[in-house]
Design a protein around this motif. Sequence first.
Motif, PDB file in Angstrom:
ATOM      1  N   ASN A 294      -3.952  18.190   1.693  1.00 57.82           N
ATOM      2  CA  ASN A 294      -3.954  19.411   2.502  1.00 57.82           C
ATOM      3  C   ASN A 294      -3.538  20.629   1.681  1.00 57.82           C
ATOM      4  O   ASN A 294      -2.455  20.664   1.097  1.00 57.82           O
ATOM      5  CB  ASN A 294      -3.003  19.229   3.700  1.00 57.82           C
TER       6      ASN A 294
ATOM      7  N   THR B 183      -5.923  10.170  -1.324  1.00 59.43           N
ATOM      8  CA  THR B 183      -6.551   9.325  -0.305  1.00 59.43           C
ATOM      9  C   THR B 183      -6.669   7.904  -0.860  1.00 59.43           C
ATOM     10  O   THR B 183      -6.508   7.681  -2.069  1.00 59.43           O
ATOM     11  CB  THR B 183      -7.948   9.869   0.073  1.00 59.43           C
ATOM     12  N   ASP B 184      -6.954   6.955   0.018  1.00 55.94           N
ATOM     13  CA  ASP B 184      -6.949   5.553  -0.394  1.00 55.94           C
ATOM     14  C   ASP B 184      -7.891   5.297  -1.570  1.00 55.94           C
ATOM     15  O   ASP B 184      -9.041   5.742  -1.575  1.00 55.94           O
ATOM     16  CB  ASP B 184      -7.336   4.669   0.801  1.00 55.94           C
TER      17      ASP B 184
ATOM     18  N   ASP C  28      -5.834  13.796  12.903  1.00 59.29           N
ATOM     19  CA  ASP C  28      -7.058  13.170  13.431  1.00 59.29           C
ATOM     20  C   ASP C  28      -7.120  13.265  14.960  1.00 59.29           C
ATOM     21  O   ASP C  28      -8.179  13.513  15.533  1.00 59.29           O
ATOM     22  CB  ASP C  28      -7.134  11.702  12.980  1.00 59.29           C
TER      23      ASP C  28
ATOM     24  N   ASP D 170      -7.868  21.480   7.804  1.00 59.86           N
ATOM     25  CA  ASP D 170      -7.509  22.173   6.556  1.00 59.86           C
ATOM     26  C   ASP D 170      -8.459  23.359   6.335  1.00 59.86           C
ATOM     27  O   ASP D 170      -8.030  24.490   6.047  1.00 59.86           O
ATOM     28  CB  ASP D 170      -7.627  21.154   5.404  1.00 59.86           C
TER      29      ASP D 170
ATOM     30  N   HIS E 202       0.875   4.217  -2.861  1.00 53.77           N
ATOM     31  CA  HIS E 202       0.777   5.674  -2.682  1.00 53.77           C
ATOM     32  C   HIS E 202       1.896   6.379  -3.459  1.00 53.77           C
ATOM     33  O   HIS E 202       1.669   7.413  -4.092  1.00 53.77           O
ATOM     34  CB  HIS E 202       0.876   6.053  -1.200  1.00 53.77           C
TER      35      HIS E 202
ATOM     36  N   GLY F 156      -8.184  15.691   9.379  1.00 53.14           N
ATOM     37  CA  GLY F 156      -7.384  16.392   8.368  1.00 53.14           C
ATOM     38  C   GLY F 156      -8.184  17.403   7.557  1.00 53.14           C
ATOM     39  O   GLY F 156      -7.852  18.605   7.548  1.00 53.14           O
TER      40      GLY F 156
ATOM     41  N   SER G 147       0.209  10.003   5.143  1.00 56.78           N
ATOM     42  CA  SER G 147      -1.161   9.490   5.217  1.00 56.78           C
ATOM     43  C   SER G 147      -1.531   9.261   6.673  1.00 56.78           C
ATOM     44  O   SER G 147      -0.820   9.703   7.589  1.00 56.78           O
ATOM     45  CB  SER G 147      -1.256   8.189   4.422  1.00 56.78           C
ATOM     46  N   GLY G 148      -2.632   8.537   6.879  1.00 56.87           N
ATOM     47  CA  GLY G 148      -3.042   8.230   8.247  1.00 56.87           C
ATOM     48  C   GLY G 148      -2.127   7.193   8.881  1.00 56.87           C
ATOM     49  O   GLY G 148      -2.046   7.083  10.097  1.00 56.87           O
ATOM     50  N   GLY G 149      -1.428   6.426   8.051  1.00 54.97           N
ATOM     51  CA  GLY G 149      -0.571   5.360   8.570  1.00 54.97           C
ATOM     52  C   GLY G 149       0.913   5.610   8.373  1.00 54.97           C
ATOM     53  O   GLY G 149       1.740   4.950   9.008  1.00 54.97           O
TER      54      GLY G 149
ATOM     55  N   HIS H 166       0.818  -1.215   0.000  1.00 57.89           N
ATOM     56  CA  HIS H 166       0.000   0.000   0.000  1.00 57.89           C
ATOM     57  C   HIS H 166       0.858   1.275   0.000  1.00 57.89           C
ATOM     58  O   HIS H 166       0.514   2.268  -0.665  1.00 57.89           O
ATOM     59  CB  HIS H 166      -0.899  -0.037   1.242  1.00 57.89           C
TER      60      HIS H 166
ATOM     61  N   GLY I  48      -3.077  10.562   1.897  1.00 59.76           N
ATOM     62  CA  GLY I  48      -4.237  11.397   2.204  1.00 59.76           C
ATOM     63  C   GLY I  48      -3.897  12.818   2.625  1.00 59.76           C
ATOM     64  O   GLY I  48      -4.582  13.773   2.239  1.00 59.76           O
TER      65      GLY I  48
ATOM     66  N   GLY J 204      -1.176  12.203   9.266  1.00 56.26           N
ATOM     67  CA  GLY J 204      -2.644  12.126   9.234  1.00 56.26           C
ATOM     68  C   GLY J 204      -3.211  11.801  10.606  1.00 56.26           C
ATOM     69  O   GLY J 204      -4.241  12.341  11.032  1.00 56.26           O
TER      70      GLY J 204
END
Length: 361
Positions: free
Chosen positions: A295, A319-320, A172, A189, A115, A185, A141-143, A111, A291, A168
Motif C-alpha cells: 500500500n 504479496t505471497d 477486501d 490504494d 513474510h 487493497g 496481509s490478508g490473513g 508462512h 500484501g 488486508g
Amino acid sequence: MNVLGIETSCDETAVAVVRDGHNVTASLVSSQVAKHADYGGVIPELAAREHLKALRPILQQTLHQAELALDDIDAVTVTSSPGLLPALLVGLSFAKGLAAATAKPLVGINHFLAHVFGAFLETPDRLQLPEAYPLLTLVVSGGHTALLLTAADGSCKLLGQTLDDAAGEAFDKAAKILQLPYPGGPVIDKLGKVGNPAACDFPRGLCGGGGQALKPKNRLNFSFSGVKTALLYQVKGVENAGNLDQPLDLADDAVADIAASYQEAIVDALVKKTLWALADTGARTVALSGGVACNSRLRQKMADAVKVPLFIAPPKYCTDNAAMVAGLGYYYVRAGRADDFSIDAAPRLGDVSMVPFALGA
Ligand code: KG4
Ligand code: ZN
C-alpha cells in the motif's frame, strides 16, 4: 545451496529457487484472483483444486528459468502453516512427493515467519549487524496483522495482533461494500490517490480517542471491524446496512473520498501502533511485510514516521511468493533441520517464538 520453495497457503500458487537464502534464481507466482473474484473472497476448495492443476507446470517453468534440474535442488521447503487447510495440503503433499523422489530434506515453513523474512530477502547485510536488533516487524496481509519483536539470538515475541479482521481483509471487505473489484487493497490504494483522506472521520480501532480509554492489554493489538461497520453505515445507512446487493447510489468522486478516508483510518492505526511498539521496546530496525505492505500510503506514512532504519520488501516479495519460503527455508536447512514425512498442515499461526535468520540464531 539451492533451495526450492513452494507456497500454496491461499490463492497464489508459487514456486521459487533461492541460492544461499537471498539469491533469487527464479520466483514464479500464478494468481487465482480471477477465479475467486466473483465471490469477493477466496473459496478454500476452489483454491486447492487450482493449486493441484498449477503446481507441476509452475515447478517446471521455475526450474527452466533457473536453468536447473530437479537433481540440482538441495532441499524442498514448503508452507505448512498457517493458511487455508485444503490449499496448504496440496502444496505440502506435492513437496513430500518431490522430497521423496529426490531424497532431499523436506522442511515445513511458517508462512507468517516467511513474510517476516521477506523484508530482508534482498538485504542480508542488515541481519548481520548487531545494531539492527531488536528488530520490529509489522506483518500486514490478508490473513495477519501483527507486530513481532526479534532479538539478536532469534527469539521472538508477538507484541500484538488483530482481534478481528486482518488489515488486508478489511480492505477486501470494504471493496465488496463499495462494489469494487476483488482484491480490494490495490483498488482502494489507487482510489486513495485521488480521493480526500479527510472526507469521512472513520474510527481508528484500538487507538483510544472518541472518549474511550484504551485498555493496556490492547495497546499493541489491532481491530478493524469497527471501521468496516462505520464504512457500511456511511455507504448504506444504518437501516439499509444488510442490503449489500442493492446498487450503490454514489458518484465516483464520493466513492474515492470514502475509500481514501477508510484507507487513512487503517494506515493511521498501523503506523501509530508501530510507533508505540518502537517506543516501548527500543527496537532499532523496523520491517514491514505482507500484501498490505504494497500500500503506497502505508509505505509513505511509515517512511515519514519511523526514525530508525526501515525495511520494506519490494511489492513482489510483500504479496505471497515462494522466494520468501525458500529463503527462510535455507536457514533451517543450514542449521540441520529436516522434517519427517508425517509433517501435517495447520491453519493456525502456530509457534512464532524463534527465527533462524537472526545474527546469533
Ligand atoms: O500477503 P498476501 O498476498 O496474502 C496473505 O498472506 O494474505 O496479502 C494479500 C492481501 C489482500 O487482502 C490484498 O487486498 C492486500 O494484501 N493488498 C493490499 C495492496 N496490495 C495487496 N492492500 C492495500 N493496498 C495494496 N496496494
Ligand atoms: Zn501471505
